[in-house]
Enzyme design. Structure first.
Site, PDB file in Angstrom:
ATOM      1  N   CYS A  10      -0.341  -9.000  -1.680  1.00 23.73           N
ATOM      2  CA  CYS A  10      -0.065 -10.316  -2.240  1.00 23.73           C
ATOM      3  C   CYS A  10      -0.093 -11.351  -1.116  1.00 23.73           C
ATOM      4  O   CYS A  10      -0.084 -11.006   0.061  1.00 23.73           O
ATOM      5  CB  CYS A  10       1.292 -10.323  -2.937  1.00 23.73           C
ATOM      6  SG  CYS A  10       2.650  -9.852  -1.861  1.00 23.73           S
ATOM      7  N   CYS A  13       2.601 -11.138   1.456  1.00 26.32           N
ATOM      8  CA  CYS A  13       2.503 -10.007   2.384  1.00 26.32           C
ATOM      9  C   CYS A  13       1.576 -10.353   3.540  1.00 26.32           C
ATOM     10  O   CYS A  13       1.847  -9.997   4.685  1.00 26.32           O
ATOM     11  CB  CYS A  13       1.985  -8.773   1.649  1.00 26.32           C
ATOM     12  SG  CYS A  13       2.810  -8.470   0.088  1.00 26.32           S
TER      13      CYS A  13
END
Lengths: 77, 340
Positions: A10, A13
């Site tokens: 994501c 991240c």
């Protein structure tokens, strides 16, 4: 020091991974930064919120992106 | 004075400023549109511009305030704690608890998988896990604030209550159907590690900081959708003829509810973008039930989330999930068309 960024890919991240690499470089830490994207392995660390950050086998953060100064503190502690 | 208590003073000082701006917004907009720009009352362009200038700061102000307090509130909850709480809860009570906790527990759809795994692994029943997974994205603070700002508190409350109803009943039905066989096999075999992380001990000031962070993150992300949604809304507000939507999304068209739900599933927009547009649909003759169903479908049933969940759920379960939640939304839609 061994640092693992936990995240399935994501946006948060990726941000955490970049920030971690930056902090490691800025502080000249002797650390190896890797990213773990395999969800079964991530689960092995017991976190329920990504991104997560693991330092020498211990989860030090999950579910949020710390500020740069907080991350510096976390990594040098 | 150290930095932290300085932050606290800033918050205390900002609150009256907030109220001052919020309650004078209408007169400032009047002054800007009618006096400074010298536009004539009642014209389409004037109406559209007024709507645009008034609604954007209003909604952003509301968002900032509410997200700040929700951010502080959420610091008292965590998925880890919610999970511990839900383990071993009985059906129904568990579904109600899960749906309620879904509102306040910090959740982002990118974390749906670790959350799902964490719940199921530690023995939270599947149906209860689903109650959580339905409520968490559907009833979010951005949606509630926008509904409150653009429709008033009654519609916001109706949305929250019906959203809870859907999350509770859909989760309960999924639990009763015993669909564990449609969860990917590796899920029950995988081992969830011991949470190595200690609960962070937060001071009151620390929670304030998290509130600030939530505002920065969420308002920073959604302001553009709010602006775009309101811009489209403003355009339609002034130019689309009254009752334009009456035949398509009005009460008399029975098919409008299922159709709205179907269209809403692949449409992926966040609450910030869709609600201003829906507010105009209603103004132009769409009925409340149909508009509500459309909104819930867009926000609660999103294709990207289904794709994420596909990693842990087999296809039949995904379809069952969509069918059950979709039916729940339709019941709500029909019910409100019938009542109002």
């Amino acid at each position: 020091m061994n640092i693992i960024v936990l995240g399935t890919g994501c946006a948060k991240c990726k941000t955490l991974e970049q920030l971690t690499r930056k902090v490691v470089a800025d502080l000249n830490l002797k650390a190896e930064v890797t990213k773990e994207e395999d969800i079964t392995k991530i689960m092995g660390y017991g976190i329920m919120r990504t991104p997560g950050l693991v330092k020498d086998g211990k989860v030090i953060l999950s579910g949020r992106i710390p500020s740069e100064s907080e991350l510096k503190e976390l990594l040098t502690k | 004075m150290n930095r932290i208590s300085k932050n606290l003073w800033i918050v205390i000082a900002l609150i009256p400023v907030w109220f001052l701006i919020y309650f004078n917004l209408q007169s400032v907009t009047d002054w800007l549109v009618y006096s400074v720009l010298g536009l004539e009352k009642g014209k389409h362009l004037t109406e559209a511009l007024w709507f645009f200038i008034f609604e954007i700061p209003k909604v952003l102000l509301l968002l900032t305030l509410i997200i700040f307090f929700v951010g502080v509130l959420r610091s008292y909850f965590s998925p880890e704690r919610t999970r511990k709480f839900l383990v071993g809860k009985k059906t129904f009570t568990g579904n109600v608890m899960a749906a309620l906790l879904g509102i306040v527990t910090p959740f982002c759809s990118c974390s749906a998988i670790p959350l799902f795994l964490g719940f199921v692994e530690s023995g939270v029943p599947l149906g209860i896990t689903f109650s959580f997974l339905i409520a968490a994205p559907m009833i979010n603070e951005v949606a509630v604030v926008l509904l409150f700002g653009l429709f008033g508190w009654k519609v916001a409350l109706i949305y929250v209550l019906t959203g809870l109803f859907i999350a509770i009943t859909a989760g309960w039905v999924i639990g009763r159907l015993k669909l564990e066989k449609w969860v990917e096999d590796w899920v029950y075999k995988a081992k969830f590690g011991d949470t190595g992380i200690e609960e962070e001990k937060l001071t009151f000031i620390g929670r304030f900081k998290l509130g600030f962070e939530a505002v920065k993150e969420i308002v920073g992300k959604v302001w553009i959708y709010v602006a775009l949604g309101i811009a489209v809304g403003a355009g339609a507000h002034g130019y689309v003829p009254q009752d334009f939507m009456a035949s398509l999304m009005g009460k008399s068209a029975w098919y409008s509810v299922p159709l709205s739900v179907l269209i809403g599933i692949p449409l992926y927009s966040n609450a910030a973008g869709i609600i201003p547009i829906v507010s105009v649909l209603i103004e132009k003759g769409a009925s409340l039930g149909t508009a509500l169903a459309f909104m819930m479908s867009v926000i609660g049933l999103s294709l990207p989330e289904m794709i994420i969940l596909r990693k842990v759920l087999k296809l039949p379960l995904i379809f069952t999930f969509i069918a059950i939640v979709g039916s729940g939304i339709m019941i709500v839609g029909f019910l409100f068309n019938w009542i109002f």
